[in-house]
Every structure is written in structure tokens, then in C-alpha cells.
Design an enzyme around this catalytic site. Structure first.
Site, PDB file in Angstrom:
ATOM      1  N   GLY A  69       0.501  -0.931   0.114  1.00  0.00           N
ATOM      2  CA  GLY A  69       0.116   0.314  -0.190  1.00  0.00           C
ATOM      3  C   GLY A  69       0.676   1.262  -0.037  1.00  0.00           C
ATOM      4  N   THR A  70       2.274   1.402   0.780  1.00  0.00           N
ATOM      5  CA  THR A  70       2.749   2.328   1.278  1.00  0.00           C
ATOM      6  C   THR A  70       3.019   2.687  -0.874  1.00  0.00           C
ATOM      7  OG1 THR A  70       3.797   1.713   3.109  1.00  0.00           O
ATOM      8  CG2 THR A  70       4.840   3.553   1.595  1.00  0.00           C
ATOM      9  N   ASN A 149      -6.838   5.179   9.651  1.00  0.00           N
ATOM     10  CA  ASN A 149      -6.537   3.354  10.084  1.00  0.00           C
ATOM     11  C   ASN A 149      -6.300   4.136  11.668  1.00  0.00           C
ATOM     12  OD1 ASN A 149      -4.311   6.058   8.735  1.00  0.00           O
ATOM     13  ND2 ASN A 149      -2.999   4.684  10.361  1.00  0.00           N
ATOM     14  N   GLN A 177      -7.348   0.610   4.331  1.00  0.00           N
ATOM     15  CA  GLN A 177      -8.287   0.038   5.744  1.00  0.00           C
ATOM     16  C   GLN A 177     -10.059   0.157   5.943  1.00  0.00           C
ATOM     17  OE1 GLN A 177      -7.363  -0.131   8.289  1.00  0.00           O
ATOM     18  NE2 GLN A 177      -5.566  -0.326   8.066  1.00  0.00           N
ATOM     19  N   SER A 195      -4.111  -2.938  -0.122  1.00  0.00           N
ATOM     20  CA  SER A 195      -2.819  -3.519   0.323  1.00  0.00           C
ATOM     21  C   SER A 195      -3.187  -5.062   1.279  1.00  0.00           C
ATOM     22  CB  SER A 195      -2.323  -3.034   1.448  1.00  0.00           C
ATOM     23  OG  SER A 195      -0.559  -4.041   1.933  1.00  0.00           O
ATOM     24  N   HIS A 197      -2.171  -7.370   3.182  1.00  0.00           N
ATOM     25  CA  HIS A 197      -1.888  -8.020   4.381  1.00  0.00           C
ATOM     26  C   HIS A 197      -3.358  -7.502   5.143  1.00  0.00           C
ATOM     27  CE1 HIS A 197      -0.324  -4.854   6.330  1.00  0.00           C
ATOM     28  NE2 HIS A 197       0.410  -4.692   5.063  1.00  0.00           N
ATOM     29  N   CYS A 321       7.397   6.338  18.221  1.00  0.00           N
ATOM     30  CA  CYS A 321       8.805   6.701  19.284  1.00  0.00           C
ATOM     31  C   CYS A 321       9.916   7.036  17.700  1.00  0.00           C
ATOM     32  CB  CYS A 321       8.938   5.248  20.162  1.00  0.00           C
ATOM     33  SG  CYS A 321       9.519   4.967  20.965  1.00  0.00           S
TER      34      CYS A 321
HETATM   35  N1  PLP Z   1      -2.501   3.080   4.221  1.00  0.00           N
HETATM   36  C1  PLP Z   1      -3.162   2.770   5.499  1.00  0.00           C
HETATM   37  C2  PLP Z   1      -4.153   3.728   5.739  1.00  0.00           C
HETATM   38  C3  PLP Z   1      -2.587   2.155   6.202  1.00  0.00           C
HETATM   39  O1  PLP Z   1      -3.423   1.724   6.670  1.00  0.00           O
HETATM   40  C4  PLP Z   1      -1.877   1.679   5.872  1.00  0.00           C
HETATM   41  C5  PLP Z   1      -0.864   0.480   6.645  1.00  0.00           C
HETATM   42  O2  PLP Z   1      -0.834   0.618   7.868  1.00  0.00           O
HETATM   43  C6  PLP Z   1      -0.745   1.876   4.126  1.00  0.00           C
HETATM   44  C7  PLP Z   1      -1.194   3.157   3.959  1.00  0.00           C
HETATM   45  C8  PLP Z   1       0.825   1.259   4.238  1.00  0.00           C
HETATM   46  O3  PLP Z   1       0.243  -0.191   3.917  1.00  0.00           O
HETATM   47  P1  PLP Z   1       1.464  -1.554   3.578  1.00  0.00           P
HETATM   48  O4  PLP Z   1       1.744  -1.833   4.771  1.00  0.00           O
HETATM   49  O5  PLP Z   1       0.671  -2.055   2.564  1.00  0.00           O
HETATM   50  O6  PLP Z   1       2.478  -0.588   2.788  1.00  0.00           O
END
Ligand code: PLP
Length: 378
Positions: A69-70, A149, A177, A195, A197, A321
Site C-alpha cells: 500500500g505504501t 487507520n 483500510q 494492500s 495483508h 517512538c
Molecule cells: N495506508 C493506510 C491507511 C494504512 O493503514 C497502511 C498500513 O497500515 C498503509 C497505507 C500502508 O500499507 P502497507 O503496509 O501495505 O505498506
């Protein structure tokens, strides 16, 4: 062990693993190869792309597979803004976006783009009105996530998409999400990310919907993969897994959502009834069925997390952190909460394997953990 961190990640579904396994072992070919091994892998990727496109509600050539997702978020935000820089250099993003979007917007600032960060209201919702007032004639991109999230707050993306369309602004929505939970917004957003996972698929598998005809800068130079925009050997197993997991998520979505919501609501009701000085963060109604975000007077969320972990219960905080210091969640502070309330927040996210017994057990343990922390703090 009780796992209540399903917004961070979910376990791989056994059926998804079964679908993926052949493409890791016997059908291991590179989908770009021209021999039988390659053709077998390529046809699995093609079938997965068709399946994802059907679920997205778009054409197969509007689906791009990414490593997470990133990556999809980075590509959409920077790739689209840079491709449209000749039209304008102003970008609007909500202040509660995931760091994948927020940091991408900051990269754009370093490139000379102007970025307006739109704050949510106290319930964690970014109103269409506030987005409208941030848009300008030279705004080339607007990014607002489908649901947050940390708080689970569902955002009014239909209205925001409409406002962006009227302004001629490209609208991107991070749906990481909501994928598998709520309908995906093809026709509302010009691009969105998912994403695998997060919906019981494999880690390291994401996808970007990109409306046909959109301009986007190439992400990775290299081979011809993903229409020449993202080079790199195609990860057939991960793509097959993403498609299978997404399909399974939507087949049982209504039933799953209702079951998860019932367990979540039981937990929330009991926690509010049995523990004093507890506050729900985020909109109580416009909220993902899986999410509870609570602040506890007189406690640090980090302490609650560590003590619950010692008792076998996994939760999370939105705090970051860095260099040994705990920084309160950017989402809760953007909502106007004090640093103390933000630092005392804990996120509990339920998934399809959680039970009512687990919800009740968590409240019981939480109550004693919170009492212990308050006693020590006096
Ligand atoms: N965007 C949102 C809203 C998320 O909650 C997350 C992961 O927690 C991501 C993007 C990033 O996804 P990935 O873990 O596949 O890089």
C-alpha cells in the site's frame, strides 16, 4: 493469545495460501518469459488482474500491481502531481492521512509544490466543505483516505470526489483500510490504493486503481512490466494471493462486517461500562466495524500496550517512538485533542477470527491493567 491489531495486519487465509503456493513452487516461472513456465505464470497474473478489475469495478488495464500500500500511495501522490506539474503546483491532502501519503506530500513540498493540509473535525472526519475551501484553480491533486487507520472514521469521499471533479482536480483515495469492508470507489476517485495483508492476503502485495487516461510519472525504470510504468519481475504468487483474498473478503463482507461489529460493540459497551475515565476517539457512527480507539485518563497508551502484551493481548497505539521520545498520534492531535489524551490512546481492531469471549476477556484484563497504572501514578 488475543490478537486485536487487525488494522496493522491480518493472518494469511489458508485458502489464499493454497491458491498462491503453486506459483512459488512448481509454476515458478517469470511471467515475462516466453516459454511454458512463463506463460503459466503470466496467465495466472492475467486472471488475477481480471478478478481484481471486476471487484474494483474497472477495466483490467486500470489495475496496477505494486509491492504494498505504501508503494501505491507514494506512486499515486508523487507520480500524478509530478505528471500534472505543467497544470499547477498545488496539492491538497488531509492531515490524517497515513504517513505513506503525508510523507509523499512532504516530498512534493521539497520539489517546490505547495501543499495544503486539511484538518478533520473533532470526530476525525474531514468535511467536504473544508476540502472545497482548500482547493484552488492550480490544485492538481487532492488526497483523502476512505477511512482512517487509527480512528476508523469513514470519510465522505463521494462528496469530496464530486467537489474535486467540479474543480478539475485529480482525486486519490487511500482505501487500504476499507478494501474488503466497504465498496471501492471507482467512479468516485481517479485513483485508489489497496494492500492485501489488510484483508487476509499476503504481505508485500498492493494494487493501485488508476483511471484510464490519467497522467502519472513512471515509478520504476526497467522492464515493460505494469505497462512500462513499474519495472521489476512480476510477483505472480503475491498477485494471485491479493486477488483471491480480495474476492473472498467481498463474498462474505456483509456477514463478516456484522459479526465483527457485534464483537467490537460488545467490547466497547463493556469497556465504557466497567472502566472509569475512558473516552471513545473518533466518530461513533461513521466508523469501520472493526475499530475502537479509546483514551484512558491518567494512563499512557504505551504502558497499556506493554502490560496487555505481557498478558498475551496484542493492541496498538498511534504514537510514534522516535529517538526514545513518544510523539502523540498526528491523527488525534489534528482532531484537536490534547497531547495527554492523544498519548493515552489505544487502538483495538477486531477481525473475523475474534470472538465475544475474547472481547470480554480483554475488558477484564484491561480493567486491571488500567487500575494498576493509575495506582502507580497516584
Ligand atoms: N495506508 C493506510 C491507511 C494504512 O493503514 C497502511 C498500513 O497500515 C498503509 C497505507 C500502508 O500499507 P502497507 O503496509 O501495505 O505498506
Amino acid at each position: 493469545m488475543i490478537y486485536l491489531d487487525n488494522a496493522a495486519t491480518t493472518p494469511l487465509d489458508g485458502d489464499v495460501l493454497r491458491d498462491m503456493a503453486p506459483y512459488l513452487c512448481e509454476n515458478f516461472g517469470n511471467p515475462s518469459s516466453q516459454h511454458a513456465y512463463g506463460r503459466t505464470a503470466a496467465s495466472a497474473v492475467m486472471a488475477a488482474r481480471d478478478k481484481v478489475a471486476r471487484i474494483f469495478g474497472c477495466a483490467a488495464d486500470e489495475v496496477f500491481f505494486t509491492s504494498c500500500g505504501t508503494e501505491a500511495d507514494n506512486w499515486a501522490v508523487k507520480g500524478v502531481a509530478r505528471a500534472l506539474a505543467d497544470k499547477g503546483r498545488h496539492v491538497v491532502v488531509s492531515a490524517i492521512e497515513h504517513p505513506a501519503v503525508l510523507e509523499s506530500a512532504k516530498d512534493l513540498q521539497n520539489d517546490g509544490f505547495e501543499v495544503t493540509f486539511v484538518s478533520p473535525d473533532r470526530s476525525g472526519i474531514v468535511s467536504a466543505r473544508s476540502v472545497k475551501s482548500a482547493l484552488r484553480k492550480d490544485t492538481v491533486l487532492c488526497a483523502v483516505m476512505a477511512a482512517n487507520n487509527e480512528t476508523g472514521a469513514i470519510q465522505p469521499i463521494s462528496e469530496i470526489g464530486q467537489i474535486c471533479r467540479e474543480n478539475g482536480t485529480f482525486f486519490f483515495s487511500d482505501c487500504v483500510q476499507t478494501a474488503g469492508v466497504l465498496p471501492l470507489p471507482a467512479g468516485i476517485a481517479d485513483a485508489f490504493s489497496v494492500s492485501a495483508h489488510k484483508f487476509y492476503g499476503p504481505k508485500g502485495a498492493g494494487a493501485l486503481y488508476l483511471k484510464r487516461g490519467s497522467r502519472i510519472a513512471r515509478l520504476l525504470s526497467g522492464g515493460h512490466q505494469e505497462r512500462g510504468l513499474r519495472g521489476g519481475t512480476t510477483n505472480a504468487a503475491a498477485i494471485v494471493g491479493l486477488a483471491c483474498a480480495l474476492d473472498r473478503a467481498y463474498v462474505g463482507a456483509d456477514e463478516n462486517n456484522a459479526k465483527i461489529k457485534a464483537v467490537r460493540d460488545l467490547f466497547l459497551k463493556r469497556a465504557l461500562e466497567e472502566i472509569e475515565g475512558v473516552h471513545l476517539n473518533g466518530d461513533p457512527v461513521s466508523r469501520l466495524p472493526s475499530n475502537v480507539n479509546l483514551s484512558f485518563d491518567g494512563c499512557d497508551g504505551e504502558n497499556i500496550l506493554f502490560l496487555l502484551d505481557l498478558k498475551g493481548i496484542a493492541v496498538s497505539t498511534g504514537s510514534a517512538c522516535s529517538s526514545g521520545a513518544v510523539t502523540p498520534s498526528h491523527v488525534l492531535t489534528a482532531m484537536g485533542y490534547s497531547a495527554a489524551r492523544a498519548k493515552s490512546a489505544v487502538r483495538f481492531t477486531f477481525g473475523k477470527y475474534n470472538t465475544a469471549e475474547e472481547a470480554e476477556e480483554t475488558v477484564r484484563v484491561l480493567k486491571s491493567v488500567v487500575a494498576d497504572i493509575r495506582k502507580i501514578r497516584g
